[in-house]
Design an enzyme around this catalytic site. Sequence first.
Site, mmCIF file in Angstrom:
data_model
loop_
_atom_site.group_PDB
_atom_site.id
_atom_site.type_symbol
_atom_site.label_atom_id
_atom_site.label_comp_id
_atom_site.label_asym_id
_atom_site.label_seq_id
_atom_site.Cartn_x
_atom_site.Cartn_y
_atom_site.Cartn_z
ATOM 1 N N GLY A 127 -3.032 -1.482 -0.101
ATOM 2 C CA GLY A 127 -4.025 -0.713 0.080
ATOM 3 C C GLY A 127 -3.341 0.766 0.742
ATOM 4 O O GLY A 127 -4.199 1.610 1.211
ATOM 5 N N SER A 129 -1.462 2.529 -1.057
ATOM 6 C CA SER A 129 -0.975 3.586 -2.216
ATOM 7 C C SER A 129 0.399 3.521 -2.673
ATOM 8 O O SER A 129 1.025 4.513 -3.185
ATOM 9 C CB SER A 129 -1.322 5.092 -1.737
ATOM 10 O OG SER A 129 -2.698 5.184 -1.668
ATOM 11 N N SER A 130 0.707 2.261 -2.923
ATOM 12 C CA SER A 130 2.175 1.950 -3.487
ATOM 13 C C SER A 130 2.198 2.501 -4.786
ATOM 14 O O SER A 130 3.140 3.034 -5.499
ATOM 15 C CB SER A 130 2.655 0.654 -3.512
ATOM 16 O OG SER A 130 1.724 -0.426 -3.913
ATOM 17 N N ASP A 188 -5.675 9.395 -3.566
ATOM 18 C CA ASP A 188 -4.350 8.810 -2.985
ATOM 19 C C ASP A 188 -3.067 9.845 -3.462
ATOM 20 O O ASP A 188 -2.292 9.878 -3.100
ATOM 21 C CB ASP A 188 -4.360 7.377 -3.527
ATOM 22 C CG ASP A 188 -5.315 6.347 -2.903
ATOM 23 O OD1 ASP A 188 -5.774 7.033 -2.089
ATOM 24 O OD2 ASP A 188 -5.437 5.365 -3.564
#
Length: 411
Positions: A127, A129-130, A188
């Site tokens: 969570g 934002s890779s 994101d």
Amino acid sequence: MNHNNLLNEFESKFGNGGDIRGYFTPGRVNLIGEYTDFNGGYVFPCGLTMGTYMIARKRADRKLNMYSMNFEKKGVVQSSLDEFMQGSEKNWTMYSKGVMWAFEEKGYQLDLGYDFLVYGNIPNGSGLSSSASLEVLTGIMLKDMNTTKSIENKNDVNGIQNLSLQDIALIGQFAENKYVGVNCGIMDQFAVAMAKKDQAIFLDTNNLSFKYVPVKLGNHKIVISSSNKKRSLADSKYNERRSECEKALVLLQTKKDVSCLCELTVADFNEIKDVIEDDVLLRRAKHTIYENERTKNAVTALENNNIEEFGNLMKDSHRSLRDDFEVTGIELDLLVEEAVKCEGVVGSRMTGAGFGGCTVSIVRDDCIDSFIEQVGRVYEEKIGYCADFYVAGVGDGAHKIDLEEAAHYDE
Ligand code: GLA
């Protein structure tokens, strides 16, 4: 991260020589403003010093050779610019290929393929934002390395080189929506592209106007607690939440002329909410509209150095995500419940899409060790496996990295 190690690894996979370039994009943590971004509301994320690195070289043909040091076992994944099919196989390369596909869909033709290596130190699926980080990373690499005809023609306003970081963020979101299949908002990709060291981004997702706000926490730090629960249901549940919000909006629109949920103030909502009979839809709309107001108030609180108030709004945000939006789960709830019992914690909440992933807490410097010890111990006792903790550095957005310097270190 030592850039030289990445370069060596690249050269051992793909050989040396040629024009090899490097790029970095951070992960992000959202401080407040959850599930507001596809409802035209405010969000307040910041970039992390953790992120994703890419080392790339352009090829003379249209092949793609992609290697991730995080998925070594997969080896070099091969593809080609002529092979893009919507919804192709699900592995890490879909984020990069999705962006290439999206470039083409948006009319930015790619001429030649690439060899590239990727390495990320954001925990995957946490969570933080890779995936958006990899999307924007691919976007800035394509912009920097592509030399299609439209680039040579400087007057061509559609040329790849005229793409701003915001444009690249939008292309990343498009790839995520249409190629990966998650109907995410813009938060994101925008945060990853536009982040600034020691600043958070107060973004109005309705029109993409934004301002940077210093993350001044005095003698406190941002601590990220990762539940280590993989978000397997996240994508389908995420899309479900989005459509519930859309249904609630249609009902509210019969009473008020608005184009998105977050155009309604809390007062407007309370005046017309009876038009929603379904309790689930009512709670989804309530979370969204209250969260939007909380986000505005939280930014004001931070600007006024009132971190107590900021922390209280974070706690309210978590309760609302737990009870009304229903995206938390026992792991995230436990992390927050234990966090707020600890000395020196001003606020704590889940961050990102939820259903697993991470929480974000604001913790006084001298209490960080005991916080990690206490929350970690109780979590392991009750959940049966460990949580991980990171004291977050607030870092810069997407940028090129210098591969010339012999050994360059950053986090
Ligand atoms: C995910 C999505 C974002 C946003 C958050 C929830 O991170 O990618 O667009 O909707 O969830 O706030």
